[in-house]
Write a protein that holds these residues in place. Sequence first.
Motif, PDB file in Angstrom:
ATOM      1  N   TYR A 259       0.746  -1.239   0.106  1.00 57.99           N
ATOM      2  CA  TYR A 259      -0.109   0.127  -0.154  1.00 57.99           C
ATOM      3  C   TYR A 259       0.921   1.243   0.026  1.00 57.99           C
ATOM      4  O   TYR A 259       0.568   2.176  -0.669  1.00 57.99           O
ATOM      5  N   LEU A 260       1.946   1.195   0.770  1.00 62.19           N
ATOM      6  CA  LEU A 260       2.880   2.344   0.878  1.00 62.19           C
ATOM      7  C   LEU A 260       3.524   2.703  -0.496  1.00 62.19           C
ATOM      8  O   LEU A 260       3.852   3.802  -0.809  1.00 62.19           O
ATOM      9  N   GLN A 261       3.915   1.602  -1.096  1.00 60.28           N
ATOM     10  CA  GLN A 261       4.465   1.531  -2.250  1.00 60.28           C
ATOM     11  C   GLN A 261       3.772   1.928  -3.489  1.00 60.28           C
ATOM     12  O   GLN A 261       4.253   2.971  -4.205  1.00 60.28           O
ATOM     13  N   GLU A 262       2.490   1.495  -3.577  1.00 58.58           N
ATOM     14  CA  GLU A 262       1.497   1.721  -4.581  1.00 58.58           C
ATOM     15  C   GLU A 262       1.006   3.166  -4.568  1.00 58.58           C
ATOM     16  O   GLU A 262       0.802   3.962  -5.513  1.00 58.58           O
ATOM     17  N   PHE A 263       0.657   3.585  -3.333  1.00 57.59           N
ATOM     18  CA  PHE A 263      -0.050   4.690  -3.399  1.00 57.59           C
ATOM     19  C   PHE A 263       0.666   6.105  -2.865  1.00 57.59           C
ATOM     20  O   PHE A 263       0.525   7.203  -2.987  1.00 57.59           O
ATOM     21  N   CYS A 264       1.587   5.763  -1.787  1.00 55.43           N
ATOM     22  CA  CYS A 264       2.600   6.724  -1.291  1.00 55.43           C
ATOM     23  C   CYS A 264       3.825   7.073  -1.783  1.00 55.43           C
ATOM     24  O   CYS A 264       4.674   7.926  -1.055  1.00 55.43           O
ATOM     25  N   GLY A 265       4.341   6.237  -2.676  1.00 56.85           N
ATOM     26  CA  GLY A 265       5.555   6.293  -3.434  1.00 56.85           C
ATOM     27  C   GLY A 265       6.866   5.900  -2.740  1.00 56.85           C
ATOM     28  O   GLY A 265       7.979   6.332  -2.889  1.00 56.85           O
ATOM     29  N   MET A 266       6.889   5.051  -1.553  1.00 57.74           N
ATOM     30  CA  MET A 266       7.628   4.701  -0.935  1.00 57.74           C
ATOM     31  C   MET A 266       8.559   3.441  -1.611  1.00 57.74           C
ATOM     32  O   MET A 266       7.904   2.804  -2.455  1.00 57.74           O
ATOM     33  N   THR A 267       9.889   3.477  -1.422  1.00 52.41           N
ATOM     34  CA  THR A 267      10.531   2.521  -2.286  1.00 52.41           C
ATOM     35  C   THR A 267      10.285   0.977  -1.571  1.00 52.41           C
ATOM     36  O   THR A 267      10.057   0.910  -0.440  1.00 52.41           O
ATOM     37  N   VAL A 268      10.736   0.043  -2.280  1.00 52.16           N
ATOM     38  CA  VAL A 268      10.707  -1.532  -1.895  1.00 52.16           C
ATOM     39  C   VAL A 268      11.518  -1.674  -0.611  1.00 52.16           C
ATOM     40  O   VAL A 268      11.162  -2.010   0.695  1.00 52.16           O
ATOM     41  N   ALA A 269      12.588  -1.054  -0.762  1.00 56.50           N
ATOM     42  CA  ALA A 269      13.618  -1.301   0.454  1.00 56.50           C
ATOM     43  C   ALA A 269      13.293  -0.652   1.789  1.00 56.50           C
ATOM     44  O   ALA A 269      13.188  -0.942   2.806  1.00 56.50           O
ATOM     45  N   ALA A 270      12.541   0.845   1.522  1.00 54.67           N
ATOM     46  CA  ALA A 270      11.938   1.470   2.669  1.00 54.67           C
ATOM     47  C   ALA A 270      10.794   0.780   3.283  1.00 54.67           C
ATOM     48  O   ALA A 270      10.695   0.873   4.512  1.00 54.67           O
ATOM     49  N   ALA A 271      10.086   0.322   2.371  1.00 53.05           N
ATOM     50  CA  ALA A 271       8.673  -0.360   2.907  1.00 53.05           C
ATOM     51  C   ALA A 271       8.925  -1.476   3.519  1.00 53.05           C
ATOM     52  O   ALA A 271       8.397  -1.770   4.874  1.00 53.05           O
ATOM     53  N   SER A 272      10.048  -2.138   3.176  1.00 54.24           N
ATOM     54  CA  SER A 272      10.438  -3.455   3.733  1.00 54.24           C
ATOM     55  C   SER A 272      10.898  -3.002   5.375  1.00 54.24           C
ATOM     56  O   SER A 272      10.928  -3.912   6.319  1.00 54.24           O
ATOM     57  N   THR A 273      11.915  -2.212   5.211  1.00 57.20           N
ATOM     58  CA  THR A 273      12.593  -1.712   6.611  1.00 57.20           C
ATOM     59  C   THR A 273      11.468  -1.573   7.566  1.00 57.20           C
ATOM     60  O   THR A 273      11.486  -1.651   8.675  1.00 57.20           O
ATOM     61  N   TYR A 274      10.543  -0.567   7.173  1.00 55.08           N
ATOM     62  CA  TYR A 274       9.281   0.007   7.703  1.00 55.08           C
ATOM     63  C   TYR A 274       8.617  -1.031   8.594  1.00 55.08           C
ATOM     64  O   TYR A 274       8.219  -1.057   9.453  1.00 55.08           O
TER      65      TYR A 274
END
Length: 436
Positions: A259-274
């Motif tokens: 959701y964060l990657q698709e709609f909020c522009g977060m990178t895969v690495a950042a989303a995984s860390t979060y």
Amino acid sequence: MKKERKKSEEKNEKNVKKYLALILMMFAMSTIYTLPYLRYSFFTALQDAMGLSNDATKYGNLMSVYGIMNLLMYLPGGIIADKFDSKKLLVFSMVGTGALGLWMATWPSYNGLLIIHLLFGITTVLTFWSSSVKVVNLLASSGEQGETFGFLESGRNVIGLALSAITLALFAYLSKKVNEVAGITFVIVLYSIIMILVGIVLYFMLPNFAKDPETTNASVKDSLIAMGKCFKMPITWCLSAFIFTCSIMTGSGSYYAPYLQEFCGMTVAAASTYAVVRTTVAPILAGPVAGKASKKFGRSTPVIMFGCIGLIITNILLRLVPGKTNVLFLIMVIMVLTAFSYSCNRSVYWATIDEVGAPKNVVGSITGIASMIGFLPDAFLGTLYGSWIDNFGMEIAYNKIFTFCVIVSVLGLLVALCGDRIIKKAQKTQKTIEEK
């Protein structure tokens, strides 16, 4: 004066032994499920080491076999926990899972891997799951059940996080120096040895609960009769609903990263860390908070009520706040609060078994029944959410997911209100008996 000092020393010694036993339980509960779920951290490396890099179906079958075994083992696991000495069951589980891990590290054939995952269902669920909950229930006194389970939840997440950091570092080092197969083999061997050692220490450190005839049933027949009675106990169904709610929330949380990657522009690495931070830090903080609150209220249901209210509010906010880059931080905060809310509930819901005054010889049965029902979302949630995404697209699907979570949380709150009345009535009755 000497008698008082002796009593104080005996009490301190008892508390030290209890907390050492709880720390061992933290190690046990943070390691025993690592090997069956190792793919979540080392997906590709594990697939390659198993020789299944070109066969995703067989690789997926291993997890399916384990999942099916889990569902089948919850009920008999409750019967076994109430019939046999929980201490011996835990020792068998830890040593047995460690031994299976050492076998797995030899990278046997596909049939061998299937057998290992079938046996994992026995050592991690049949002989471990209900027994582990029962052991903590027996270690804690009636007035500190919520606090103890909260302490356990926080501690096992701290240990799990520390071990994950160590094994990830060792895997990265060995993968670079040798290859990924060597790295993942070392990780499996390390976890296996830790589990075997924990099992051996548990044998010497845990009290012999079987000495108390009130904690176990005389025969399997008695355990079956006890389980039949558990189906009629309201707390069994309340606990099932609490676990069911948390299972829905935990499963839904796995969809936050995309959701964060698709709609909020977060990178895969950042989303995984979060995702790692959200799923580890929230339970670590929630455990002590929920435990202390539970002790202050004198029961755990008020904590669960507040947790469900938190889930209702945060999921409504996720439904209303548009997924955009300029509100990324706000959405991340809401998602952390969601994780904190269901982690509070998960930290203390096992305490309700003792708080309602359930006999010790049915703790395992209640745990087994409630687990079988409560963890059912693990079997259908992924399929349900996947079908929504495929049929309606990401935006509508996520709106449905957040709305579904609100509905489930409202149901959880209603059950918590009922559970609170049941526990207050049971505590009032017990107090009246003690006064007489």
